[in-house]
Scaffold this motif. Structure first.
Motif, short mmCIF file in Angstrom:
data_model
loop_
_atom_site.label_atom_id
_atom_site.label_comp_id
_atom_site.label_asym_id
_atom_site.label_seq_id
_atom_site.Cartn_x
_atom_site.Cartn_y
_atom_site.Cartn_z
N PHE A 86 0.85 -1.18 0.00
CA PHE A 86 0.00 0.00 0.00
C PHE A 86 0.89 1.23 0.00
O PHE A 86 1.90 1.28 0.69
CB PHE A 86 -0.90 0.04 1.25
N LEU A 87 0.51 2.21 -0.77
CA LEU A 87 1.21 3.48 -0.74
C LEU A 87 0.69 4.26 0.45
O LEU A 87 -0.50 4.21 0.77
CB LEU A 87 0.96 4.26 -2.02
N ASP A 88 1.58 4.94 1.13
CA ASP A 88 1.15 5.72 2.29
C ASP A 88 1.75 7.11 2.19
O ASP A 88 2.39 7.44 1.20
CB ASP A 88 1.53 5.01 3.60
N ASN A 89 1.54 7.90 3.22
CA ASN A 89 1.95 9.30 3.19
C ASN A 89 3.21 9.59 3.98
O ASN A 89 3.38 10.69 4.51
CB ASN A 89 0.79 10.19 3.68
N ARG A 90 4.13 8.62 4.05
CA ARG A 90 5.40 8.87 4.73
C ARG A 90 6.20 9.91 3.95
O ARG A 90 6.22 9.92 2.73
CB ARG A 90 6.23 7.58 4.80
N ALA A 91 6.88 10.78 4.70
CA ALA A 91 7.81 11.72 4.08
C ALA A 91 8.99 10.93 3.53
O ALA A 91 9.45 9.97 4.15
CB ALA A 91 8.27 12.74 5.10
N LEU A 92 9.48 11.32 2.36
CA LEU A 92 10.52 10.56 1.69
C LEU A 92 11.70 11.42 1.26
O LEU A 92 11.56 12.63 1.07
CB LEU A 92 9.94 9.87 0.45
N CYS A 93 12.81 10.74 1.07
CA CYS A 93 14.01 11.35 0.51
C CYS A 93 14.34 10.56 -0.75
O CYS A 93 14.20 9.35 -0.78
CB CYS A 93 15.19 11.24 1.46
N VAL A 94 14.79 11.25 -1.77
CA VAL A 94 15.19 10.57 -3.00
C VAL A 94 16.61 10.99 -3.36
O VAL A 94 16.99 12.16 -3.19
CB VAL A 94 14.21 10.84 -4.17
N THR A 95 17.38 10.02 -3.81
CA THR A 95 18.73 10.28 -4.31
C THR A 95 18.75 9.84 -5.77
O THR A 95 18.32 8.73 -6.09
CB THR A 95 19.78 9.47 -3.52
N ILE A 96 19.23 10.72 -6.64
CA ILE A 96 19.33 10.43 -8.06
C ILE A 96 20.78 10.68 -8.48
O ILE A 96 21.27 11.80 -8.34
CB ILE A 96 18.39 11.33 -8.90
N TYR A 97 21.43 9.63 -8.95
CA TYR A 97 22.78 9.77 -9.49
C TYR A 97 22.71 9.42 -10.97
O TYR A 97 22.22 8.35 -11.34
CB TYR A 97 23.76 8.81 -8.80
N TYR A 98 23.23 10.32 -11.79
CA TYR A 98 23.24 10.07 -13.23
C TYR A 98 24.69 9.90 -13.67
O TYR A 98 25.54 10.74 -13.40
CB TYR A 98 22.58 11.24 -13.98
N PHE A 99 24.95 8.79 -14.34
CA PHE A 99 26.25 8.45 -14.89
C PHE A 99 26.14 8.50 -16.42
O PHE A 99 25.80 7.49 -17.05
CB PHE A 99 26.68 7.04 -14.44
N PRO A 100 26.37 9.68 -17.03
CA PRO A 100 26.25 9.77 -18.49
C PRO A 100 27.44 9.10 -19.17
O PRO A 100 28.49 8.86 -18.55
CB PRO A 100 26.25 11.28 -18.74
N ASP A 101 27.29 8.80 -20.46
CA ASP A 101 28.38 8.17 -21.21
C ASP A 101 29.36 9.19 -21.77
O ASP A 101 30.44 8.84 -22.24
CB ASP A 101 27.84 7.27 -22.31
N SER A 102 28.99 10.48 -21.70
CA SER A 102 29.87 11.57 -22.13
C SER A 102 29.45 12.81 -21.36
O SER A 102 28.55 12.74 -20.53
CB SER A 102 29.74 11.79 -23.65
N LYS A 103 30.08 13.94 -21.66
CA LYS A 103 29.71 15.17 -20.97
C LYS A 103 28.20 15.39 -21.14
O LYS A 103 27.67 15.32 -22.23
CB LYS A 103 30.50 16.35 -21.54
N MET A 104 27.53 15.65 -20.03
CA MET A 104 26.08 15.80 -20.04
C MET A 104 25.67 17.07 -20.77
O MET A 104 26.22 18.14 -20.53
CB MET A 104 25.54 15.83 -18.61
#
Length: 151
Positions: free
Chosen positions: A59-77
């Motif tokens: 079940f989805l609930d209303n907990r506060a969340l943190c997200v981490t996004i790391y992007y590893f491009p194959d060349s200069k972004m």
């Protein structure tokens, strides 16, 4: 078994991590709405597949969340790293959380080729992302209040 115990059996499992490999994220600034929509759907499918592998029913609930996004491009972004965030968060609505307003903190970072990347204790999923063919996107959601506290 009490109500709290039975509810926790079906809560979304956090922390939760997944990767999307060999695909370049679509910018929120793109004029190509069809491409943006396809990207959001792809994020949704990857998140759902990985969540379902951990827990079939939740079940989805209303907990506060943190997200981490790391992007590893194959060349200069090309473009700005902040422009990839919103479509990624939108892709997880109704899959990992009911509304992205529950995100209290978002950490996003790009790791372009040739730079030094030092992670003190990477998870298996992050380790795999570091070692995989690029481009690769790593996403982690957590509800740990310690990770949200100011340092």
């Amino acid at each position: 078994m009490g109500k709290a115990e039975s509810d926790s059996e079906f809560e979304m499992p956090f922390p939760f991590e997944f990767t999307i490999e060999q695909v370049t994220p679509v910018s929120a600034q793109t004029k190509n709405n069809a491409a943006k929509k396809r990207w959001i759907e792809m994020v949704s499918q990857y998140a759902k597949k990985d969540i379902d592998s951990v827990r079939e029913q939740y079940f989805l609930d209303n907990r506060a969340l943190c997200v981490t996004i790391y992007y590893f491009p194959d060349s200069k972004m090309q473009g700005d790293v902040d422009n990839i965030v919103k479509p990624i968060l939108d892709g997880m609505i109704s899959v990992a959380y009911p509304d992205d307003k529950l995100i209290e903190r978002c950490v996003v970072q790009k790791f372009e080729p040739g730079g030094m990347h030092i992670f003190s204790s990477p998870s298996q999923t992050l380790e795999a992302a570091i070692g995989t063919e690029k481009p690769c996107l790593y996403i982690r959601l957590e509800d740990d209040p310690v990770s949200r506290s100011a340092s």
